[in-house]
Design a protein around this motif. Structure first.
Motif, PDB file in Angstrom:
ATOM      1  N   LYS A   1      49.011  45.404  43.083  1.00  0.00           N
ATOM      2  CA  LYS A   1      49.536  44.112  42.636  1.00  0.00           C
ATOM      3  C   LYS A   1      48.493  43.011  42.803  1.00  0.00           C
ATOM      4  O   LYS A   1      48.252  42.194  41.895  1.00  0.00           O
ATOM      5  CB  LYS A   1      50.798  43.794  43.426  1.00  0.00           C
ATOM      6  CG  LYS A   1      51.486  42.526  43.038  1.00  0.00           C
ATOM      7  CD  LYS A   1      52.713  42.335  43.896  1.00  0.00           C
ATOM      8  CE  LYS A   1      53.132  40.892  43.909  1.00  0.00           C
ATOM      9  NZ  LYS A   1      54.185  40.623  44.881  1.00  0.00           N
ATOM     10  N   ASN A   2      47.837  42.983  43.956  1.00  0.00           N
ATOM     11  CA  ASN A   2      46.805  41.979  44.220  1.00  0.00           C
ATOM     12  C   ASN A   2      45.612  42.161  43.284  1.00  0.00           C
ATOM     13  O   ASN A   2      45.022  41.174  42.812  1.00  0.00           O
ATOM     14  CB  ASN A   2      46.333  42.053  45.674  1.00  0.00           C
ATOM     15  CG  ASN A   2      47.375  41.535  46.636  1.00  0.00           C
ATOM     16  OD1 ASN A   2      48.300  40.827  46.240  1.00  0.00           O
ATOM     17  ND2 ASN A   2      47.252  41.897  47.900  1.00  0.00           N
ATOM     18  N   PHE A   3      45.259  43.408  43.020  1.00  0.00           N
ATOM     19  CA  PHE A   3      44.129  43.685  42.131  1.00  0.00           C
ATOM     20  C   PHE A   3      44.416  43.199  40.713  1.00  0.00           C
ATOM     21  O   PHE A   3      43.575  42.578  40.075  1.00  0.00           O
ATOM     22  CB  PHE A   3      43.817  45.192  42.139  1.00  0.00           C
ATOM     23  CG  PHE A   3      42.611  45.563  41.330  1.00  0.00           C
ATOM     24  CD1 PHE A   3      41.346  45.221  41.759  1.00  0.00           C
ATOM     25  CD2 PHE A   3      42.743  46.248  40.130  1.00  0.00           C
ATOM     26  CE1 PHE A   3      40.224  45.559  41.023  1.00  0.00           C
ATOM     27  CE2 PHE A   3      41.636  46.582  39.382  1.00  0.00           C
ATOM     28  CZ  PHE A   3      40.376  46.246  39.834  1.00  0.00           C
ATOM     29  N   ILE A   4      45.624  43.441  40.235  1.00  0.00           N
ATOM     30  CA  ILE A   4      46.016  42.994  38.890  1.00  0.00           C
ATOM     31  C   ILE A   4      46.007  41.464  38.825  1.00  0.00           C
ATOM     32  O   ILE A   4      45.521  40.881  37.841  1.00  0.00           O
ATOM     33  CB  ILE A   4      47.398  43.570  38.502  1.00  0.00           C
ATOM     34  CG1 ILE A   4      47.278  45.079  38.285  1.00  0.00           C
ATOM     35  CG2 ILE A   4      47.953  42.893  37.269  1.00  0.00           C
ATOM     36  CD1 ILE A   4      48.613  45.799  38.139  1.00  0.00           C
ATOM     37  N   ALA A   5      46.523  40.826  39.870  1.00  0.00           N
ATOM     38  CA  ALA A   5      46.523  39.357  39.913  1.00  0.00           C
ATOM     39  C   ALA A   5      45.093  38.823  39.901  1.00  0.00           C
ATOM     40  O   ALA A   5      44.790  37.836  39.199  1.00  0.00           O
ATOM     41  CB  ALA A   5      47.276  38.869  41.144  1.00  0.00           C
ATOM     42  N   HIS A   6      44.226  39.480  40.643  1.00  0.00           N
ATOM     43  CA  HIS A   6      42.818  39.057  40.693  1.00  0.00           C
ATOM     44  C   HIS A   6      42.160  39.194  39.324  1.00  0.00           C
ATOM     45  O   HIS A   6      41.445  38.290  38.870  1.00  0.00           O
ATOM     46  CB  HIS A   6      42.073  39.892  41.728  1.00  0.00           C
ATOM     47  CG  HIS A   6      40.603  39.676  41.729  1.00  0.00           C
ATOM     48  ND1 HIS A   6      40.023  38.520  42.179  1.00  0.00           N
ATOM     49  CD2 HIS A   6      39.580  40.459  41.302  1.00  0.00           C
ATOM     50  CE1 HIS A   6      38.714  38.592  42.039  1.00  0.00           C
ATOM     51  NE2 HIS A   6      38.411  39.768  41.505  1.00  0.00           N
TER      52      HIS A   6
END
Length: 134
Positions: free
Chosen positions: A12-17
């Motif tokens: 999730k954090n990677f996609i947001a980044h």
């Protein structure tokens, strides 16, 4: 937290980044695209203005080079100095490598000549006989 939850959070954090990064680059891309002035080539490069335009371009390029001349010369001299230092530091290694390389090539060349002579023996002998006769 177990491993699966950590993986989900990480994804999730990677996609947001990635989304944030993409928006940043798209924003910069739009900002860089300033509207360009349209050029009327028929008017700019007609017979009357052509030579003056070429002279103007040449002057602009020369001025640019003259502005950067000191920097260019400095970089060239710095490169020469680095190269000289590198060669002086690695002189023994280079000489050793060159010696090995020459020996290797010498053997390959001898083998090539042997093979060539075997392959073209009759042609070579015929040419030598003709040279001796004349």
């Amino acid at each position: 937290m177990d491993l699966e939850e950590l993986k989900k959070i990480r994804a999730k954090n990677f996609i947001a980044h990635k989304k944030k990064k993409k928006e940043y680059y798209l924003k910069n891309k739009v900002a860089k695209k300033a509207p360009r002035k349209e050029i009327n080539y028929e008017e700019e490069l007609n017979n009357k203005n052509f030579s003056s335009k070429i002279k103007e371009i040449a002057k602009a390029q020369k001025a640019h080079i003259d502005d950067r001349k000191e920097l260019i010369v400095k970089k060239i001299n710095e490169y020469k100095k680095k190269k000289k230092e590198y060669y002086s530091e690695n002189k023994k290694q280079r000489l050793e490598y060159d010696k090995e390389y020459r020996e290797k090539k010498k053997e390959e060349l001898k083998q090539y000549r042997r093979d060539y002579y075997k392959k073209n023996k009759e042609k070579i002998l015929a040419k030598q006989k003709e040279k001796r006769k004349s």
